[in-house]
Write a protein that holds these residues in place. Structure first.
Motif, PDB file in Angstrom:
ATOM      1  N   ILE A 190       0.811  -1.240   0.098  1.00 60.61           N
ATOM      2  CA  ILE A 190       0.304  -0.056   0.222  1.00 60.61           C
ATOM      3  C   ILE A 190       1.150   0.969   0.643  1.00 60.61           C
ATOM      4  N   SER A 191       0.706   2.398  -1.234  1.00 65.49           N
ATOM      5  CA  SER A 191       1.121   2.836  -0.826  1.00 65.49           C
ATOM      6  C   SER A 191       0.029   5.250  -0.746  1.00 65.49           C
ATOM      7  N   ARG A 192       0.892   6.197  -0.964  1.00 65.32           N
ATOM      8  CA  ARG A 192      -0.117   7.427  -1.150  1.00 65.32           C
ATOM      9  C   ARG A 192       0.695   7.508  -1.439  1.00 65.32           C
ATOM     10  N   ASP A 193      -0.176   8.991  -2.702  1.00 63.89           N
ATOM     11  CA  ASP A 193       0.938  10.301  -3.383  1.00 63.89           C
ATOM     12  C   ASP A 193      -0.068  10.952  -2.616  1.00 63.89           C
ATOM     13  N   ASN A 194       0.023  11.923  -1.582  1.00 61.37           N
ATOM     14  CA  ASN A 194      -0.658  13.308  -1.325  1.00 61.37           C
ATOM     15  C   ASN A 194      -0.873  14.156  -2.260  1.00 61.37           C
ATOM     16  N   THR A 195       0.271  13.801  -3.114  1.00 65.94           N
ATOM     17  CA  THR A 195       0.069  15.261  -4.122  1.00 65.94           C
ATOM     18  C   THR A 195      -1.116  14.850  -5.163  1.00 65.94           C
ATOM     19  N   LYS A 196      -1.711  13.703  -5.109  1.00 68.28           N
ATOM     20  CA  LYS A 196      -2.429  13.450  -6.255  1.00 68.28           C
ATOM     21  C   LYS A 196      -3.474  13.076  -5.005  1.00 68.28           C
ATOM     22  N   ASN A 197      -3.395  13.023  -4.165  1.00 70.43           N
ATOM     23  CA  ASN A 197      -4.927  12.621  -2.633  1.00 70.43           C
ATOM     24  C   ASN A 197      -5.328  11.808  -2.902  1.00 70.43           C
ATOM     25  N   THR A 198      -4.476  10.738  -3.532  1.00 63.79           N
ATOM     26  CA  THR A 198      -4.548   8.889  -4.382  1.00 63.79           C
ATOM     27  C   THR A 198      -3.285   8.571  -3.325  1.00 63.79           C
ATOM     28  N   ALA A 199      -4.361   7.115  -3.239  1.00 65.64           N
ATOM     29  CA  ALA A 199      -3.678   5.437  -2.509  1.00 65.64           C
ATOM     30  C   ALA A 199      -3.856   4.358  -3.982  1.00 65.64           C
ATOM     31  N   TYR A 200      -2.709   3.568  -3.764  1.00 63.96           N
ATOM     32  CA  TYR A 200      -2.511   2.327  -4.535  1.00 63.96           C
ATOM     33  C   TYR A 200      -2.175   1.599  -4.032  1.00 63.96           C
ATOM     34  N   LEU A 201      -3.425   0.181  -4.019  1.00 63.45           N
ATOM     35  CA  LEU A 201      -2.176  -1.206  -4.244  1.00 63.45           C
ATOM     36  C   LEU A 201      -1.970  -1.981  -4.709  1.00 63.45           C
ATOM     37  N   GLN A 202      -0.722  -2.347  -4.559  1.00 65.20           N
ATOM     38  CA  GLN A 202       0.078  -2.767  -5.643  1.00 65.20           C
ATOM     39  C   GLN A 202       0.034  -4.732  -5.105  1.00 65.20           C
ATOM     40  N   MET A 203      -0.718  -5.391  -5.861  1.00 68.62           N
ATOM     41  CA  MET A 203      -0.918  -6.417  -5.557  1.00 68.62           C
ATOM     42  C   MET A 203      -0.262  -7.806  -6.740  1.00 68.62           C
ATOM     43  N   ASP A 204       0.354  -8.297  -6.178  1.00 71.34           N
ATOM     44  CA  ASP A 204       1.501  -9.183  -6.772  1.00 71.34           C
ATOM     45  C   ASP A 204       1.669 -10.836  -6.349  1.00 71.34           C
ATOM     46  N   ASN A 205       1.893 -11.439  -6.676  1.00 68.92           N
ATOM     47  CA  ASN A 205       1.580 -12.987  -6.985  1.00 68.92           C
ATOM     48  C   ASN A 205       0.352 -13.224  -6.590  1.00 68.92           C
ATOM     49  N   LEU A 206      -0.334 -12.702  -6.975  1.00 66.16           N
ATOM     50  CA  LEU A 206      -1.819 -13.058  -6.888  1.00 66.16           C
ATOM     51  C   LEU A 206      -2.731 -14.516  -7.143  1.00 66.16           C
ATOM     52  N   LYS A 207      -3.621 -14.997  -5.719  1.00 61.61           N
ATOM     53  CA  LYS A 207      -3.682 -15.707  -5.874  1.00 61.61           C
ATOM     54  C   LYS A 207      -5.445 -16.141  -6.264  1.00 61.61           C
ATOM     55  N   SER A 208      -6.008 -17.232  -6.815  1.00 61.99           N
ATOM     56  CA  SER A 208      -7.178 -17.355  -6.008  1.00 61.99           C
ATOM     57  C   SER A 208      -8.030 -16.773  -5.106  1.00 61.99           C
ATOM     58  N   ALA A 209      -7.411 -16.971  -3.803  1.00 56.49           N
ATOM     59  CA  ALA A 209      -8.653 -16.497  -3.101  1.00 56.49           C
ATOM     60  C   ALA A 209      -8.541 -14.708  -2.956  1.00 56.49           C
ATOM     61  N   ASP A 210      -7.731 -14.364  -3.603  1.00 50.77           N
ATOM     62  CA  ASP A 210      -7.219 -13.224  -3.426  1.00 50.77           C
ATOM     63  C   ASP A 210      -8.679 -12.239  -3.918  1.00 50.77           C
ATOM     64  N   SER A 211      -9.333 -12.386  -5.073  1.00 52.81           N
ATOM     65  CA  SER A 211     -10.708 -13.020  -5.661  1.00 52.81           C
ATOM     66  C   SER A 211     -12.030 -11.569  -4.780  1.00 52.81           C
ATOM     67  N   ALA A 212     -12.054 -10.607  -5.051  1.00 48.87           N
ATOM     68  CA  ALA A 212     -13.028 -10.468  -4.331  1.00 48.87           C
ATOM     69  C   ALA A 212     -13.133  -8.662  -4.959  1.00 48.87           C
ATOM     70  N   THR A 213     -14.394  -8.030  -4.253  1.00 49.27           N
ATOM     71  CA  THR A 213     -14.602  -6.927  -4.306  1.00 49.27           C
ATOM     72  C   THR A 213     -13.499  -6.053  -3.250  1.00 49.27           C
ATOM     73  N   TYR A 214     -12.595  -4.921  -3.981  1.00 50.14           N
ATOM     74  CA  TYR A 214     -11.750  -4.118  -3.111  1.00 50.14           C
ATOM     75  C   TYR A 214     -11.854  -2.902  -2.548  1.00 50.14           C
ATOM     76  N   LEU A 215     -12.255  -2.369  -1.418  1.00 53.64           N
ATOM     77  CA  LEU A 215     -12.770  -0.939  -1.395  1.00 53.64           C
ATOM     78  C   LEU A 215     -11.813  -0.218  -0.741  1.00 53.64           C
ATOM     79  N   CYS A 216     -12.115   1.262  -1.062  1.00 55.88           N
ATOM     80  CA  CYS A 216     -11.052   2.010  -0.265  1.00 55.88           C
ATOM     81  C   CYS A 216     -11.524   3.031   0.837  1.00 55.88           C
ATOM     82  N   ASP A 217     -11.499   2.972   1.701  1.00 60.59           N
ATOM     83  CA  ASP A 217     -11.982   3.697   2.914  1.00 60.59           C
ATOM     84  C   ASP A 217     -10.898   4.575   3.941  1.00 60.59           C
TER      85      ASP A 217
END
Length: 123
Positions: free
Chosen positions: A69-96
């Motif tokens: 997880i990371s954030r760029d405060n100049t862009k008011n944006t957060a990121y989630l880099q997801m590597d080596n994804l597995k079937s168990a990672d399947s879902a709706t991802y929500l930001c809060d």
């Protein structure tokens, strides 16, 4: 009106990567903690990763070492880099995120959710 909009969800094969984005818009003084949650059908919503205003981070055990997880405060944006994804990672991802605003009466604090982005990991 403060809004969060997620993007970047897709269908990917096991072992693949995705980068999710969470962009904030509207009028606010600051963005404090930002969280990525996920929810699969028939399951509870679970916290995947958190980044605080000081950039300290926390992860769910099962994604440790694979997600960043990371954030760029100049862009008011957060990121989630997801590597080596597995079937168990399947879902709706929500930001809060927690926002601080400045009103006539003083400071106000809001917890805002996005609508989510779908991640499907399948061969």
């Amino acid at each position: 009106q403060i809004e969060l909009v997620e993007s970047g969800g897709d269908v990917v094969q096991p072992g693949g990567s995705l980068r999710l984005s969470c962009a904030a818009s509207g009028t606010f003084f600051s963005i404090n903690d930002i969280n990525w949650y996920r929810q699969a059908p028939g399951k509870y919503r679970e916290l995947v990763a958190r980044i605080n205003s000081d950039n300290s981070t926390k992860y769910k055990d099962s994604v440790m070492g694979r997600f960043t997880i990371s954030r760029d405060n100049t862009k008011n944006t957060a990121y989630l880099q997801m590597d080596n994804l597995k079937s168990a990672d399947s879902a709706t991802y929500l930001c809060d995120a927690d926002f601080t605003t400045r009103g006539h009466a003083g400071w106000d604090f809001y917890d805002i959710w996005g609508q989510g982005t779908q991640v499907t990991v399948s061969s």
